[in-house]
Design an enzyme around this catalytic site. Structure first.
Site: not given
Ligand SMILES: Cc1cc2nc3c(=O)[nH]c(=O)nc-3n(C[C@H](O)[C@H](O)[C@H](O)COP(=O)(O)O)c2cc1C
Length: 261
Positions: A8, A50, A112-113
């Site tokens: 985060c 993560k 990611g993306d």
């Protein structure tokens, strides 16, 4: 499963040395992971973790940390291909995720993306990762998971979902949302979700502006049902998102983010 979040980037989280801030203090990060693994082991609860690729460009330590986390018993690692410094800017990079995958034996999830079945396949190929995780691309498009799964299994793209199905999915989503948050907060916090579902659809931007003025659940549900019934009169399946509608939505979102900052 207990999934430890060391990814985060939010200031209020990092200021307390939580989230991705922990990547800056490797001994502390590893000690925390070890303590959680030890506490969970008697209960048979696996611990996963993560993280990002690192705190900043000069400190991309995901590989070092991945080895250490594996060493203390973390059973799966997810890596978002950005540093904390990047926030959500720029593009995710996958080389560091590939390096993490090569460095450990536990399953690695690339994140990611990832916005489409093709991108998921490309990222899996480029990283050798065992799975992909999809976040923002599922907002207003929860069927993205079955689209990706189908493509990975068969090499074929699924047809877009039926408008009637999306109408049903969104109405069910809203019912769950009101149950979770209560009507007052639920109606207001549902607006952004509805905005994601209608993003890029013909008339979506006008609908969103109108829907934002509705203040109770019945009115919100009726408006959503009516909007999708209107779309269903012109096409059975969800139309491809319209670029100008999407642009308007992004501009509106930018303004809202500016106000909130
Ligand atoms: C609004 C928002 C909330 C998020 N909350 C969490 C969270 O609670 N835990 C977590 O591990 N990641 C969280 N993430 C990060 C996502 O899981 C993901 O790593 C990130 O969005 C990049 O993936 P994407 O490009 O597929 O969205 C959040 C992301 C966003 C945009």
């Amino acid at each position: 499963i207990i999934d430890i979040n060391m990814g985060c980037p939010a200031k209020k989280v990092c200021n307390k040395w939580a989230g991705s801030a922990l990547m800056q203090d490797e001994p502390l990060a590893v000690a925390i992971a070890a303590a959680v693994v030890q506490a969970c082991a008697p209960h048979g609860v696996p611990v996963t973790l993560k993280m990002r690729t690192g705190w900043c460009d000069a400190a991309r330590n995901a590989v070092t940390l991945a080895r250490a986390f594996e060493g203390v018993g973390v059973q799966m690692l997810t890596v978002h291909g950005r540093t904390r410094e990047q926030g959500y800017k720029g593009e995710a990079e996958y080389d560091t995720i590939a390096a993490v995958k090569a460095a450990v034996r536990v399953p690695v999830v690339a994140n990611g993306d990832i916005t489409s079945p093709h991108k998921a396949a490309d990222v899996l190929r480029a990283t050798g990762a065992d799975a992909v995780m999809i976040g923002r691309a599922a907002q207003g498009r929860p069927w993205v998971f079955r689209e990706v799964a189908h493509y990975l299994a068969t090499g074929e793209l699924l047809a877009p979902p039926l408008v009637a199905e999306v109408r049903r999915v969104l109405l069910d989503h809203l019912a769950d949302h009101y149950t979770l948050y209560g009507e007052f907060t639920g109606v207001r916090s549902a607006r952004k979700h509805i905005g994601w579902y209608v993003q890029g659809l013909p008339g979506g931007e006008d609908f969103r502006a109108h829907m934002n003025t509705l203040e109770d659940a019945d009115a919100q549900l009726a408006a959503v049902a009516q909007f999708f019934e209107g779309i269903a009169r012109t096409t059975d399946r969800m139309p491809a998102p319209d670029a100008s509608e999407q642009r308007q939505h992004q501009q509106q979102k930018g303004k809202t983010a500016g106000l909130a900052a």
